[in-house]
Scaffold this motif. Structure first.
Motif, mmCIF file in Angstrom:
data_model
loop_
_atom_site.group_PDB
_atom_site.id
_atom_site.type_symbol
_atom_site.label_atom_id
_atom_site.label_comp_id
_atom_site.label_asym_id
_atom_site.label_seq_id
_atom_site.Cartn_x
_atom_site.Cartn_y
_atom_site.Cartn_z
ATOM 1 N N SER A 138 0.830 -1.203 0.000
ATOM 2 C CA SER A 138 0.000 0.000 0.000
ATOM 3 C C SER A 138 0.869 1.259 0.000
ATOM 4 O O SER A 138 0.618 2.198 -0.769
ATOM 5 N N VAL A 139 1.894 1.269 0.833
ATOM 6 C CA VAL A 139 2.804 2.424 0.888
ATOM 7 C C VAL A 139 3.519 2.590 -0.442
ATOM 8 O O VAL A 139 3.625 3.703 -0.985
ATOM 9 N N THR A 142 1.174 3.838 -3.193
ATOM 10 C CA THR A 142 0.919 5.266 -2.994
ATOM 11 C C THR A 142 2.078 6.091 -3.527
ATOM 12 O O THR A 142 1.872 7.130 -4.170
ATOM 13 N N LYS A 143 3.283 5.627 -3.287
ATOM 14 C CA LYS A 143 4.469 6.337 -3.783
ATOM 15 C C LYS A 143 4.467 6.394 -5.315
ATOM 16 O O LYS A 143 4.702 7.445 -5.908
ATOM 17 N N LEU A 145 1.879 6.127 -7.323
ATOM 18 C CA LEU A 145 0.767 6.963 -7.785
ATOM 19 C C LEU A 145 1.063 8.444 -7.590
ATOM 20 O O LEU A 145 0.671 9.274 -8.423
ATOM 21 N N ASN A 146 1.749 8.791 -6.509
ATOM 22 C CA ASN A 146 2.147 10.191 -6.300
ATOM 23 C C ASN A 146 3.112 10.649 -7.390
ATOM 24 O O ASN A 146 3.016 11.778 -7.880
#
Length: 157
Positions: A138-139, A142-143, A145-146
Motif C-alpha cells: 500500500s505504501v 501510494t508512492k 501513484l504520487n
C-alpha cells in the motif's frame, strides 16, 4: 577478559606478524557475507514488486470488464504503472545479481511467507507476515501513484 590480561607479564612479549594475522583472522566475525541493511531493503522490494504487479494486473483486468466511460484512460494509467514496476523489478534483479544475492520462495506457513536468501555464500531465511506485505504494498503503491500524479500535473502546466 582472561586471567593473563592486566597482570603485566604479557605486555612486553613480542608476537610474529604471521601469528597476529592468524589471531585476527580467527577472531573476525563469521558473518561478513550477511546482507547489509540496504541489501535487505532491496530483497524486501524484490519480494514485494511481483506481488504489486499482480495486484495492478488484476485491477486492469477488472477495469477492462467494467462499463466505465473512462475505462481507456484507467487502462492507460495502469499500463504506465505496470511498466514502472517492471522497470524497477528489472533494475533490482540486476543489482541483486551483481551483488551475488539470490532470493527463492521457500514456503508459506499460516500468515508468514518465508524466502531463502543466499548472499555471497551465506544462507538465511527471510520471513514476512502477510499484513506487513499488504501495508508495504500500500505504501509503495501510494508512492508510485504520487509520482504519476506529479508527472500529470507537470504535463498539464
Amino acid at each position: 577478559m582472561s586471567k593473563l590480561d592486566g597482570n603485566g607479564r604479557w605486555e612486553s612479549k613480542m608476537a610474529l606478524t604471521e601469528h597476529v594475522e592468524q589471531y585476527e583472522k580467527r577472531n573476525q566475525p563469521k558473518n561478513l557475507n550477511r546482507p547489509t541493511t540496504e541489501e535487505l531493503a532491496m530483497i524486501r522490494d524484490f519480494i514485494l514488486l511481483p506481488l504489486m504487479l499482480t495486484m495492478v494486473q488484476k485491477a486492469a483486468d477488472d477495469i477492462k470488464n467494467s462499463p466505465n466511460i473512462l475505462r481507456r484512460h484507467f487502462l492507460f494509467s495502469t499500463q504506465i504503472l505496470m511498466n514502472r514496476i517492471e522497470k524497477d523489478m528489472y533494475l533490482l534483479r540486476k543489482e541483486l545479481t551483481r551483488r551475488n544475492i539470490k532470493v527463492m520462495t521457500e514456503e508459506q506457513v499460516d500468515v508468514v511467507v518465508y524466502h531463502k536468501i543466499i548472499c555471497r555464500g551465506y544462507e538465511e531465511r527471510f520471513g514476512m507476515v502477510r499484513d506487513v506485505v499488504r501495508s508495504e504494498i500500500s505504501v509503495r503503491l501510494t508512492k508510485y501513484l504520487n509520482e504519476m500524479s506529479k508527472l500529470l500535473e507537470s504535463y498539464g502546466k
